[in-house]
Design an enzyme around this catalytic site. Structure first.
Site, PDB file in Angstrom:
ATOM      1  N   ASN A  54      -5.802  -1.034  -4.414  1.00 36.52           N
ATOM      2  CA  ASN A  54      -6.219  -0.660  -3.072  1.00 36.52           C
ATOM      3  C   ASN A  54      -7.644  -0.124  -3.119  1.00 36.52           C
ATOM      4  O   ASN A  54      -8.081   0.473  -4.102  1.00 36.52           O
ATOM      5  CB  ASN A  54      -5.248   0.354  -2.446  1.00 36.52           C
ATOM      6  CG  ASN A  54      -5.079   1.638  -3.225  1.00 36.52           C
ATOM      7  OD1 ASN A  54      -5.018   1.627  -4.453  1.00 36.52           O
ATOM      8  ND2 ASN A  54      -4.981   2.759  -2.526  1.00 36.52           N
ATOM      9  N   GLU A  56     -10.187   2.005  -0.584  1.00 37.74           N
ATOM     10  CA  GLU A  56     -10.314   2.754   0.662  1.00 37.74           C
ATOM     11  C   GLU A  56     -11.762   2.802   1.122  1.00 37.74           C
ATOM     12  O   GLU A  56     -12.681   2.463   0.377  1.00 37.74           O
ATOM     13  CB  GLU A  56      -9.777   4.174   0.467  1.00 37.74           C
ATOM     14  CG  GLU A  56      -8.294   4.202   0.194  1.00 37.74           C
ATOM     15  CD  GLU A  56      -7.750   5.598  -0.011  1.00 37.74           C
ATOM     16  OE1 GLU A  56      -6.512   5.724  -0.027  1.00 37.74           O
ATOM     17  OE2 GLU A  56      -8.523   6.568  -0.172  1.00 37.74           O
ATOM     18  N   CYS A  65      -5.441  -3.161   1.004  1.00 36.99           N
ATOM     19  CA  CYS A  65      -4.309  -2.875   0.124  1.00 36.99           C
ATOM     20  C   CYS A  65      -4.398  -3.684  -1.173  1.00 36.99           C
ATOM     21  O   CYS A  65      -5.062  -4.725  -1.241  1.00 36.99           O
ATOM     22  CB  CYS A  65      -3.001  -3.222   0.823  1.00 36.99           C
ATOM     23  SG  CYS A  65      -2.693  -2.256   2.309  1.00 36.99           S
ATOM     24  N   GLU A  67      -2.091  -5.511  -2.604  1.00 39.10           N
ATOM     25  CA  GLU A  67      -1.490  -6.844  -2.495  1.00 39.10           C
ATOM     26  C   GLU A  67      -2.502  -7.858  -1.961  1.00 39.10           C
ATOM     27  O   GLU A  67      -2.664  -8.951  -2.496  1.00 39.10           O
ATOM     28  CB  GLU A  67      -0.271  -6.818  -1.569  1.00 39.10           C
ATOM     29  CG  GLU A  67       0.832  -5.894  -2.016  1.00 39.10           C
ATOM     30  CD  GLU A  67       0.728  -4.484  -1.442  1.00 39.10           C
ATOM     31  OE1 GLU A  67      -0.377  -3.881  -1.466  1.00 39.10           O
ATOM     32  OE2 GLU A  67       1.763  -3.981  -0.963  1.00 39.10           O
ATOM     33  N   CYS A  98       3.071  -3.151   3.150  1.00 39.56           N
ATOM     34  CA  CYS A  98       2.876  -2.879   4.576  1.00 39.56           C
ATOM     35  C   CYS A  98       2.989  -4.181   5.381  1.00 39.56           C
ATOM     36  O   CYS A  98       3.044  -5.278   4.814  1.00 39.56           O
ATOM     37  CB  CYS A  98       1.522  -2.216   4.809  1.00 39.56           C
ATOM     38  SG  CYS A  98       0.109  -3.339   4.675  1.00 39.56           S
ATOM     39  N   CYS A 101       0.183  -6.794   4.723  1.00 39.59           N
ATOM     40  CA  CYS A 101       0.366  -7.472   3.435  1.00 39.59           C
ATOM     41  C   CYS A 101       1.512  -8.471   3.498  1.00 39.59           C
ATOM     42  O   CYS A 101       1.434  -9.555   2.915  1.00 39.59           O
ATOM     43  CB  CYS A 101       0.590  -6.453   2.323  1.00 39.59           C
ATOM     44  SG  CYS A 101      -0.914  -5.547   1.909  1.00 39.59           S
TER      45      CYS A 101
END
Length: 142
Positions: A54, A56, A65, A67, A98, A101
């Site tokens: 991930n 940010e 993310c 994934e 999420c 994803c």
């Protein structure tokens, strides 16, 4: 009828390799705000592995993310089909991908296996159709 590449079973050794790659990818996480380091590893239909973490951003909506980082890395290398996604989170309970994803996983692996692992023995082992029932995908645009 032959099975698609995504539906062929994975060996335990290959699955363990993906789990290690996902956990190692978390070490590269850029997560100064949440400090929630996530890693993912995917297996493409051709048998190659790609990992991601991930990333940010101070503008939270621009975060990505693990994934999606792994899948986009594979796509940038020319891969368009994935068989399996393994997600690692530094938690005691396995965490599913999420919604965003899940949609991206479905785009590249409409029958993909999804495995979530964590710092305990808890795990989630399912497929994208169970996580995203009634998914909207490329066939819906035809």
């Amino acid at each position: 009828m032959p099975r698609s590449a995504a539906s062929r079973p994975l060996s335990q050794a290959k699955l363990k390799t993906l789990e290690r790659a996902a956990k190692a990818a978390a070490d590269h996480s850029y997560s100064p705000y949440s400090e929630f380091r996530v890693g993912a590893a995917i297996l493409t239909a051709s048998g190659e592995t790609f990992s991601g973490c991930n990333v940010e951003n101070a503008s939270y909506g621009l975060c990505n993310c693990a994934e999606r980082t792994a899948i986009f890395t594979a796509a940038a290398a020319g891969h368009r089909q994935i068989r399996c996604v393994v997600v690692y989170t530094p938690t005691t309970k396995a965490t599913a991908p999420c919604g965003a994803c899940r949609q991206v996983i479905y785009e590249f692996g409409p029958t993909a296996r999804v495995v979530s692992v964590c710092d305990s023995k808890d795990r989630l082992d399912t497929d994208i159709n169970a996580l995203l029932p009634g998914a909207f995908g490329p066939a819906d645009l035809a």
